[in-house]
Structure formats: structure tokens, C-alpha cells
Design a protein around this motif. Structure first.
Motif, PDB file in Angstrom:
ATOM      1  N   ALA A 146       0.844  -1.192   0.000  1.00 33.80           N
ATOM      2  CA  ALA A 146       0.000   0.000   0.000  1.00 33.80           C
ATOM      3  C   ALA A 146       0.882   1.245   0.000  1.00 33.80           C
ATOM      4  CB  ALA A 146      -0.912   0.010   1.215  1.00 33.80           C
ATOM      5  N   VAL A 147       0.468   2.236  -0.772  1.00 33.45           N
ATOM      6  CA  VAL A 147       1.180   3.506  -0.870  1.00 33.45           C
ATOM      7  C   VAL A 147       0.156   4.619  -0.706  1.00 33.45           C
ATOM      8  CG1 VAL A 147       2.523   4.968  -2.429  1.00 33.45           C
ATOM      9  CG2 VAL A 147       2.896   2.531  -2.428  1.00 33.45           C
ATOM     10  N   ALA A 148       0.562   5.699  -0.075  1.00 33.25           N
ATOM     11  CA  ALA A 148      -0.315   6.857   0.073  1.00 33.25           C
ATOM     12  C   ALA A 148       0.001   7.880  -1.017  1.00 33.25           C
ATOM     13  CB  ALA A 148      -0.119   7.501   1.441  1.00 33.25           C
ATOM     14  N   ILE A 149      -1.039   8.529  -1.516  1.00 38.23           N
ATOM     15  CA  ILE A 149      -0.845   9.620  -2.479  1.00 38.23           C
ATOM     16  C   ILE A 149      -1.636  10.823  -1.989  1.00 38.23           C
ATOM     17  CG2 ILE A 149      -0.432   8.122  -4.463  1.00 38.23           C
ATOM     18  CD1 ILE A 149      -3.286   8.763  -5.387  1.00 38.23           C
ATOM     19  N   ALA A 150      -1.196  11.990  -2.416  1.00 40.08           N
ATOM     20  CA  ALA A 150      -1.892  13.231  -2.090  1.00 40.08           C
ATOM     21  C   ALA A 150      -1.928  14.090  -3.348  1.00 40.08           C
ATOM     22  CB  ALA A 150      -1.177  13.970  -0.961  1.00 40.08           C
ATOM     23  N   ALA A 151      -3.008  14.838  -3.510  1.00 38.87           N
ATOM     24  CA  ALA A 151      -3.157  15.685  -4.695  1.00 38.87           C
ATOM     25  C   ALA A 151      -3.897  16.962  -4.316  1.00 38.87           C
ATOM     26  CB  ALA A 151      -3.914  14.951  -5.791  1.00 38.87           C
ATOM     27  N   ARG A 152      -3.629  17.995  -5.082  1.00 37.79           N
ATOM     28  CA  ARG A 152      -4.332  19.273  -4.915  1.00 37.79           C
ATOM     29  C   ARG A 152      -4.937  19.644  -6.256  1.00 37.79           C
ATOM     30  NH1 ARG A 152      -4.099  23.899  -1.469  1.00 37.79           N
ATOM     31  NH2 ARG A 152      -4.564  25.817  -2.600  1.00 37.79           N
ATOM     32  N   LEU A 153      -6.223  19.937  -6.243  1.00 36.83           N
ATOM     33  CA  LEU A 153      -6.933  20.338  -7.449  1.00 36.83           C
ATOM     34  C   LEU A 153      -7.471  21.745  -7.244  1.00 36.83           C
ATOM     35  CD1 LEU A 153      -7.204  17.117  -7.215  1.00 36.83           C
ATOM     36  CD2 LEU A 153      -8.990  17.391  -8.882  1.00 36.83           C
ATOM     37  N   GLU A 154      -7.317  22.578  -8.250  1.00 36.42           N
ATOM     38  CA  GLU A 154      -7.805  23.956  -8.179  1.00 36.42           C
ATOM     39  C   GLU A 154      -8.766  24.197  -9.335  1.00 36.42           C
ATOM     40  OE1 GLU A 154      -4.441  26.564  -8.078  1.00 36.42           O
ATOM     41  OE2 GLU A 154      -3.622  25.616  -6.276  1.00 36.42           O
ATOM     42  N   HIS A 155      -9.823  24.939  -9.030  1.00 36.01           N
ATOM     43  CA  HIS A 155     -10.824  25.251 -10.055  1.00 36.01           C
ATOM     44  C   HIS A 155     -10.357  26.493 -10.804  1.00 36.01           C
ATOM     45  CE1 HIS A 155     -14.842  26.206 -11.728  1.00 36.01           C
ATOM     46  NE2 HIS A 155     -14.890  24.887 -11.776  1.00 36.01           N
ATOM     47  N   ARG A 156      -9.947  26.296 -12.061  1.00 31.51           N
ATOM     48  CA  ARG A 156      -9.468  27.398 -12.907  1.00 31.51           C
ATOM     49  C   ARG A 156     -10.137  27.302 -14.265  1.00 31.51           C
ATOM     50  NH1 ARG A 156      -2.955  26.937 -12.348  1.00 31.51           N
ATOM     51  NH2 ARG A 156      -2.807  27.104 -10.097  1.00 31.51           N
ATOM     52  N   GLN A 157     -10.559  28.424 -14.772  1.00 34.26           N
ATOM     53  CA  GLN A 157     -11.132  28.517 -16.120  1.00 34.26           C
ATOM     54  C   GLN A 157     -12.234  27.467 -16.325  1.00 34.26           C
ATOM     55  OE1 GLN A 157      -7.646  28.017 -18.466  1.00 34.26           O
ATOM     56  NE2 GLN A 157      -6.799  30.010 -17.895  1.00 34.26           N
ATOM     57  N   ARG A 158     -13.136  27.397 -15.387  1.00 36.62           N
ATOM     58  CA  ARG A 158     -14.316  26.522 -15.438  1.00 36.62           C
ATOM     59  C   ARG A 158     -14.004  25.027 -15.461  1.00 36.62           C
ATOM     60  NH1 ARG A 158     -17.044  28.535 -20.487  1.00 36.62           N
ATOM     61  NH2 ARG A 158     -14.898  28.924 -21.009  1.00 36.62           N
ATOM     62  N   ARG A 159     -12.824  24.627 -14.941  1.00 38.33           N
ATOM     63  CA  ARG A 159     -12.505  23.208 -14.842  1.00 38.33           C
ATOM     64  C   ARG A 159     -11.540  22.979 -13.675  1.00 38.33           C
ATOM     65  NH1 ARG A 159      -8.869  23.054 -20.259  1.00 38.33           N
ATOM     66  NH2 ARG A 159      -7.252  24.426 -19.472  1.00 38.33           N
ATOM     67  N   TRP A 160     -11.466  21.730 -13.241  1.00 36.04           N
ATOM     68  CA  TRP A 160     -10.579  21.361 -12.161  1.00 36.04           C
ATOM     69  C   TRP A 160      -9.230  20.942 -12.744  1.00 36.04           C
ATOM     70  CZ3 TRP A 160     -11.659  22.404  -7.279  1.00 36.04           C
ATOM     71  CH2 TRP A 160     -12.976  22.579  -6.915  1.00 36.04           C
ATOM     72  N   LEU A 161      -8.161  21.568 -12.239  1.00 37.12           N
ATOM     73  CA  LEU A 161      -6.787  21.245 -12.670  1.00 37.12           C
ATOM     74  C   LEU A 161      -6.023  20.655 -11.481  1.00 37.12           C
ATOM     75  CD1 LEU A 161      -5.575  24.322 -14.724  1.00 37.12           C
ATOM     76  CD2 LEU A 161      -6.109  22.059 -15.570  1.00 37.12           C
ATOM     77  N   CYS A 162      -5.312  19.562 -11.728  1.00 37.47           N
ATOM     78  CA  CYS A 162      -4.438  19.006 -10.704  1.00 37.47           C
ATOM     79  C   CYS A 162      -3.139  19.811 -10.731  1.00 37.47           C
ATOM     80  CB  CYS A 162      -4.180  17.533 -10.980  1.00 37.47           C
ATOM     81  SG  CYS A 162      -3.155  16.763  -9.721  1.00 37.47           S
ATOM     82  N   THR A 163      -2.838  20.489  -9.638  1.00 37.40           N
ATOM     83  CA  THR A 163      -1.653  21.341  -9.575  1.00 37.40           C
ATOM     84  C   THR A 163      -0.518  20.713  -8.766  1.00 37.40           C
ATOM     85  OG1 THR A 163      -2.558  22.521  -7.691  1.00 37.40           O
ATOM     86  CG2 THR A 163      -2.974  23.451  -9.874  1.00 37.40           C
ATOM     87  N   ALA A 164      -0.838  19.666  -7.986  1.00 36.89           N
ATOM     88  CA  ALA A 164       0.200  18.994  -7.197  1.00 36.89           C
ATOM     89  C   ALA A 164      -0.195  17.533  -7.020  1.00 36.89           C
ATOM     90  CB  ALA A 164       0.363  19.658  -5.842  1.00 36.89           C
ATOM     91  N   PHE A 165       0.799  16.666  -7.092  1.00 36.73           N
ATOM     92  CA  PHE A 165       0.580  15.236  -6.901  1.00 36.73           C
ATOM     93  C   PHE A 165       1.808  14.661  -6.228  1.00 36.73           C
ATOM     94  CE2 PHE A 165       0.984  10.802  -8.198  1.00 36.73           C
ATOM     95  CZ  PHE A 165      -0.264  10.324  -7.889  1.00 36.73           C
ATOM     96  N   ARG A 166       1.610  13.899  -5.172  1.00 38.04           N
ATOM     97  CA  ARG A 166       2.742  13.344  -4.446  1.00 38.04           C
ATOM     98  C   ARG A 166       2.446  11.898  -4.069  1.00 38.04           C
ATOM     99  NH1 ARG A 166       6.587  16.309  -0.494  1.00 38.04           N
ATOM    100  NH2 ARG A 166       8.302  15.320  -1.548  1.00 38.04           N
ATOM    101  N   SER A 167       3.401  11.059  -4.295  1.00 42.70           N
ATOM    102  CA  SER A 167       3.301   9.651  -3.896  1.00 42.70           C
ATOM    103  C   SER A 167       4.278   9.424  -2.746  1.00 42.70           C
ATOM    104  CB  SER A 167       3.659   8.775  -5.093  1.00 42.70           C
ATOM    105  OG  SER A 167       3.631   7.437  -4.715  1.00 42.70           O
ATOM    106  N   MET A 168       3.812   8.774  -1.680  1.00 41.38           N
ATOM    107  CA  MET A 168       4.662   8.583  -0.503  1.00 41.38           C
ATOM    108  C   MET A 168       4.906   7.122  -0.233  1.00 41.38           C
ATOM    109  SD  MET A 168       2.735  11.417   1.668  1.00 41.38           S
ATOM    110  CE  MET A 168       1.711  12.256   0.494  1.00 41.38           C
TER     111      MET A 168
END
Length: 168
Positions: A146-168
Motif C-alpha cells: 500500500a502507498v499513500a498519495i496526495a493531490a491538490r486540485l484547483e478550479h481554474r477557467q471553469r474546470r478542475w486542474l491538478c496542480t500537485a501530486f505526491r506519492s509517498m
């Protein structure tokens, strides 16, 4: 006294006495007397805290419905990039430019197959989603892990963009 057997073959049944630990009663603890408490300074009262700032309904945990489903699919697609089943360019409408470059670089060094297992979502602001998830990684000749992941999504220009992704 503690009794131990000797190691001699000739005298197996002979017992040797060695002194054991000495037990001493613990000292009695008594509450402080009046003369001791008179020198103790009173504890000053804490400064009252500022009233909490009302951010409205945020942060909000356990997002349900469309947002959760879209986040699940986006993270599953990112894992497919790491598994070499999809290119990062196919997700260009959902990833920021630095994320596309980062995923392309990471995909070169990863191996194994990843499967999204759990997902937890928090919305610190109305236009931001922070997600964490557990992923099962299966590699040849190794047990799954098992691995943990984390992500940050921001709502820009009428859509969700993934701006950060990390695998731990």
C-alpha cells in the motif's frame, strides 16, 4: 534468595544459593504543608483568545457526488500514466503544465501496476480540493504493498486542474 542449578555434569542436582535483590519499602509521600504552599506563585490567567474567524462551511470533509467521482477518475488516470497505460499529454486539460512534465519524468522511473483503493477529500476553500488516497501497488515477484498519495486540485477557467501530486 534465588536458587540456580550449577552447570556441572557431576553435580546436577546440587543447588547453589545466590543473593537476590534487596527490597526496601518506598518512602511515604505526603501532601505539601501550609509552609510549603505559601511560597508558590499563583498561575496567571491566560490571555483570552481571539474569537475564531468564520470561514463559512469550509473546510469541508467527505465531499460526495460529482466532485468525488471526478476526483476519483482523475487520480485513477494519473495512476495509469505512472503505469505506462496512458500518456500525460492525454490529461492536458486536467493537469497544470508543471504537473504534465513531472508525471512524464516520474513515469520513466516507476514500475508495477497501481490501483486506487480509498479516497478522502477536503475542501479548504470553495475553489480548492485536497485529496489523499491509498493505492495498491503490484510488482512482479513481490507481494502487493500500500502507498499513500496526495493531490491538490484547483478550479481554474471553469474546470478542475491538478496542480500537485505526491506519492509517498
Amino acid at each position: 534468595m534465588v536458587y540456580t542449578r550449577t552447570e556441572s555434569r557431576c553435580d546436577r542436582d546440587a543447588l547453589v544459593t545466590t543473593p537476590g535483590p534487596r527490597l526496601v519499602p518506598a518512602p511515604r509521600l505526603e501532601p505539601p504543608t501550609e509552609s510549603r504552599t505559601s511560597t508558590v506563585q499563583p498561575i496567571p490567567k491566560a490571555v483570552p483568545a481571539r474569537p475564531p474567524i468564520d470561514h463559512g462551511p469550509f473546510p469541508m470533509w467527505s465531499e460526495n457526488g460529482d466532485i468525488r467521482e471526478q476526483t476519483w477518475h482523475l487520480l485513477a488516470n494519473i495512476l495509469e500514466v505512472l503505469d505506462h497505460r496512458r500518456t500525460a499529454r492525454q490529461l492536458r486539460n486536467h493537469l497544470s503544465r508543471p504537473m504534465i512534465a513531472s508525471l512524464e519524468t516520474r513515469a520513466k522511473t516507476t514500475r508495477g501496476q497501481r490501483q486506487l483503493h480509498t479516497l478522502h477529500i477536503c475542501r479548504p476553500r470553495p475553489d480548492v480540493i485536497e485529496a489523499c488516497a491509498t493505492v495498491w501497488v503490484r510488482e512482479p515477484a513481490r507481494p502487493p504493498r500500500a502507498v499513500a498519495i496526495a493531490a491538490r486540485l484547483e478550479h481554474r477557467q471553469r474546470r478542475w486542474l491538478c496542480t500537485a501530486f505526491r506519492s509517498m
